[in-house]
Design an enzyme around this catalytic site. Structure first.
Site, PDB file in Angstrom:
ATOM      1  N   ARG A   1       0.876  -1.255  -0.031  1.00  9.67           N
ATOM      2  CA  ARG A   1       0.033  -0.106  -0.037  1.00  9.67           C
ATOM      3  C   ARG A   1       0.797   1.131   0.097  1.00  9.67           C
ATOM      4  O   ARG A   1       2.121   1.155   0.451  1.00  9.67           O
ATOM      5  CB  ARG A   1      -0.699  -0.034   1.181  1.00  9.67           C
ATOM      6  CG  ARG A   1      -1.991  -0.903   1.259  1.00  9.67           C
ATOM      7  CD  ARG A   1      -2.684  -0.968   2.662  1.00  9.67           C
ATOM      8  NE  ARG A   1      -2.931   0.037   3.371  1.00  9.67           N
ATOM      9  CZ  ARG A   1      -3.504   0.305   4.589  1.00  9.67           C
ATOM     10  NH1 ARG A   1      -3.980  -0.907   4.886  1.00  9.67           N
ATOM     11  NH2 ARG A   1      -3.545   1.445   5.330  1.00  9.67           N
TER      12      ARG A   1
ATOM     13  N   ARG B   1       1.082   7.488  10.961  1.00 14.26           N
ATOM     14  CA  ARG B   1      -0.226   7.040  11.365  1.00 14.26           C
ATOM     15  C   ARG B   1      -0.150   6.639  12.830  1.00 14.26           C
ATOM     16  O   ARG B   1      -1.385   6.788  13.371  1.00 14.26           O
ATOM     17  CB  ARG B   1      -0.459   5.837  10.418  1.00 14.26           C
ATOM     18  CG  ARG B   1      -0.874   6.205   8.911  1.00 14.26           C
ATOM     19  CD  ARG B   1      -0.596   5.051   7.725  1.00 14.26           C
ATOM     20  NE  ARG B   1      -1.427   4.055   8.123  1.00 14.26           N
ATOM     21  CZ  ARG B   1      -1.154   2.591   7.914  1.00 14.26           C
ATOM     22  NH1 ARG B   1      -0.034   2.544   7.062  1.00 14.26           N
ATOM     23  NH2 ARG B   1      -1.915   1.697   7.899  1.00 14.26           N
TER      24      ARG B   1
HETATM   25  P1  AMP Z   1      -6.672   2.118   7.234  1.00 16.49           P
HETATM   26  O1  AMP Z   1      -6.825   1.189   6.035  1.00 16.49           O
HETATM   27  O2  AMP Z   1      -7.896   1.957   8.251  1.00 16.49           O
HETATM   28  O3  AMP Z   1      -5.301   1.959   7.715  1.00 16.49           O
HETATM   29  O4  AMP Z   1      -6.778   3.378   6.608  1.00 16.49           O
HETATM   30  C1  AMP Z   1      -5.972   3.826   5.540  1.00 16.49           C
HETATM   31  C2  AMP Z   1      -5.730   5.382   5.470  1.00 16.49           C
HETATM   32  O5  AMP Z   1      -7.118   5.959   4.848  1.00 16.49           O
HETATM   33  C3  AMP Z   1      -5.673   6.281   6.860  1.00 16.49           C
HETATM   34  O6  AMP Z   1      -4.326   6.482   7.258  1.00 16.49           O
HETATM   35  C4  AMP Z   1      -6.448   7.601   6.395  1.00 16.49           C
HETATM   36  O7  AMP Z   1      -5.583   8.522   5.595  1.00 16.49           O
HETATM   37  C5  AMP Z   1      -7.395   6.956   5.642  1.00 16.49           C
HETATM   38  N1  AMP Z   1      -8.733   6.719   6.500  1.00 16.49           N
HETATM   39  C6  AMP Z   1      -9.368   5.594   6.888  1.00 16.49           C
HETATM   40  N2  AMP Z   1     -10.338   5.718   7.665  1.00 16.49           N
HETATM   41  C7  AMP Z   1     -10.500   6.909   7.919  1.00 16.49           C
HETATM   42  C8  AMP Z   1     -11.208   7.771   8.878  1.00 16.49           C
HETATM   43  N3  AMP Z   1     -12.185   7.122   9.615  1.00 16.49           N
HETATM   44  N4  AMP Z   1     -10.944   9.027   8.987  1.00 16.49           N
HETATM   45  C9  AMP Z   1     -10.248   9.641   8.356  1.00 16.49           C
HETATM   46  N5  AMP Z   1      -9.248   9.130   7.467  1.00 16.49           N
HETATM   47  C10 AMP Z   1      -9.332   7.580   7.372  1.00 16.49           C
END
Ligand code: AMP
Length: 205
Positions: A136, A147
């Site tokens: 990713r 993050r």
């Molecule tokens: P994840 O797959 O949950 O680790 O999400 C990957 C990225 O998507 C995060 O680092 C954020 O940039 C964005 N993202 C996912 N969910 C959210 C959320 N609830 N609010 C804001 N950004 C999000």
């Protein structure tokens, strides 16, 4: 069952949500997956989210709240769902509360996967190496550090938020995947009671 899986990046939320989906039919709603799909499709939302995601920041609340509001109103969400990666901060949690209240629904539980920060980088590096089609865009040391920082600053306060509401359950996310699944099932009261009874009767482990 309406459930939130809470935990830092790499804690295993996606893996556990998938397992619960396969076993119990609660659908997994991952805002990260939805946003990545929007980026891949080149939609307006995708264009807005792409660079923000690549650097490890949060996409604006109104975008993710809008995505979730739309998704939970679809028929397949009526049976229940597991929110994976949403909410990510207190305003999103408040928006979710309002959304659920508007539908006369409520959360059954928030399950926190407790994980030591130190092992997360290692897990993310393994995931990056194993991902078919390449890692990713945000699975690199710099974005992960960001993050994690964002998690501690913005998402971790949700532990106190849901503790205050009496919905928080914590499990040890450092254990192996099967054990974490067992712990989640136990805190949700989903353990296979019939199976346990049979095991006791037959003496089988
Ligand atoms: P994840 O797959 O949950 O680790 O999400 C990957 C990225 O998507 C995060 O680092 C954020 O940039 C964005 N993202 C996912 N969910 C959210 C959320 N609830 N609010 C804001 N950004 C999000």
């Amino acid at each position: 069952m309406r459930l939130i899986l809470l935990g830092p990046p790499g804690a295993g939320k996606g893996t556990q949500a998938k397992r619960l989906e396969d076993k119990y039919g609660f659908i997994q709603l991952s805002t990260g997956d939805m946003l990545r799909a929007a980026v891949a499709a080149g939609s307006d939302i995708g264009k807005q989210a792409e660079t923000i995601m690549a650097r490890g920041d949060l996409v604006p609340n109104e975008i993710v709240v809008g995505i979730i509001a739309e998704r939970i109103s679809q028929p397949d969400a009526a049976k229940g769902y597991i929110l994976d990666g949403f909410p990510r901060n207190v305003p999103q949690a408040e928006a979710l509360d309002a959304m659920l209240e508007g539908r006369g629904a409520k959360l059954d539980a928030v399950v926190e996967l407790e994980v030591d920060d130190g092992i997360l980088l290692q897990r993310i590096e393994t995931r990056a190496a194993e991902t078919v089609g390449g890692p990713r865009a945000d699975d690199n040391a710099e974005a992960l550090a960001k993050r994690l920082k964002v998690y501690h600053e913005q998402t971790a306060p949700l532990v106190a938020y849901y503790k205050g509401k009496g919905t928080l359950r914590s499990v040890d996310g450092m254990k192996d995947m099967d054990e974490v699944t067992r712990q989640i099932e136990a805190v949700l009261g989903l353990s296979n009671k019939k199976g346990n009874w049979l095991k006791r009767l037959t003496g089988k482990k």
